[in-house]
Design a protein around this motif. Structure first.
Motif: not given
Length: 285
Positions: A92-96, A158-165, A181-184, A194-196
């Motif tokens: 919802l935050r990302s508008g997806a 790319a951000e969303k894909a990394a966070y989802d992974k 993965e979260f630290q990366t 999505y950093s927080d």
């Protein structure tokens, strides 16, 4: 400490008191009285009483073990529900578009109540997502994260894909992979929207694997770096929980009391009060 544990302790104390009383009476009675007492009958009665108490203790122990198993199942179920809800909030935050069948999600602070609090009203406030998973809790060694930030070119996809992974690894209970993965993600996208969330789930990955010192650092970093994040109340509660697990009672009490004072009449406040009540019963308050 549960009421069942308290009852079990009382039964054991009563058993010991009965045995001590019987021995004391036997020793203190004069020989003339003992001679008039049918010793076999007295011994038989005592044996029967002890056996009855032992049977009651075994029954209570069995009930306690059953409740503990149900508690672990409920924790796993609620954690899974919370993960699913957090993912919907992120979408919802990302508008997806939100996954099919989902409805408007409540705030992240209210959703946090479903973690680590079986038997509370929080379980009723979160929609059921999937059947319970019986996953034993165990300590898993996870290396400390490398915190050097290396910003990557801005790319929302790319951000969303990394966070989802990273989030998917967490949902699959691959906590070591999730932490990496979260630290990366945080290293590559320190200023991402999505950093927080990533910082919070990094701490959660360490918390559920009982790496409490690293988890504490992660939760505190969230509150320091993202003071306006909706994850701050959740992180503060987890700081109190983590201090509790580390047996740092004063710090735990301070953090949990702060949750009560800062977020009154919320599920988080009720969870904090529940843990404080446990500390009182355990003599740690």
């Amino acid at each position: 400490m549960s009421p069942l544990s308290i009852s079990l302790s009382r039964v054991e104390k009563n058993m010991m008191a009965s045995l001590v009383l019987a021995i004391t009476v036997s020793v203190s009675l004069p020989s003339t009285v003992l001679a008039q007492t049918p010793a076999p009958s007295v011994v038989t009665d005592l044996v029967i009483q002890v056996q009855e108490l032992q049977d009651e203790v075994r029954t209570l122990r069995g009930q306690l073990e059953e409740q503990q198993r149900e508690l672990e199942n409920l924790k796993s179920r609620q954690r899974d529900q919370y993960l699913d809800l957090d993912q919907r909030i992120s979408e919802l935050r990302s508008g997806a578009p939100v996954s099919s069948g989902s409805t408007a999600a409540p705030s992240a602070a209210a959703a946090a109540a479903s973690l680590n609090n079986s038997g509370s009203t929080a379980a009723e406030e979160v929609p059921e997502v999937r059947p319970p998973m019986d996953v034993p809790s165990e300590t898993v060694a996870i290396d400390k994260p490398q915190v050097e930030s290396q910003p990557a070119p801005v790319s929302s996809e790319a951000e969303k894909a990394a966070y989802d992974k990273a989030f998917q690894a967490l949902k699959e209970l691959r906590y070591a992979d999730a932490a990496d993965e979260f630290q990366t993600f945080l290293n590559q996208y320190p200023n991402s929207e999505y950093s927080d969330n990533a910082q919070y789930w990094l701490g959660e990955s360490y918390y559920v694997t009982r790496n409490y010192d690293i988890a504490l650092t992660a939760f505190q970093r969230l509150m320091d770096r993202y003071p306006d994040s909706p994850k701050v109340p959740d992180a503060l509660l987890k700081v109190g929980y983590t201090y509790y697990e580390l047996k740092q009672w004063d710090n735990a009490r301070a953090a949990l009391t702060r949750v009560e004072e800062s977020y009154p009449d919320t599920t988080l406040a009720r969870l904090a009060e529940s843990r404080l009540r446990s500390m009182r019963m355990e003599g740690h308050y």
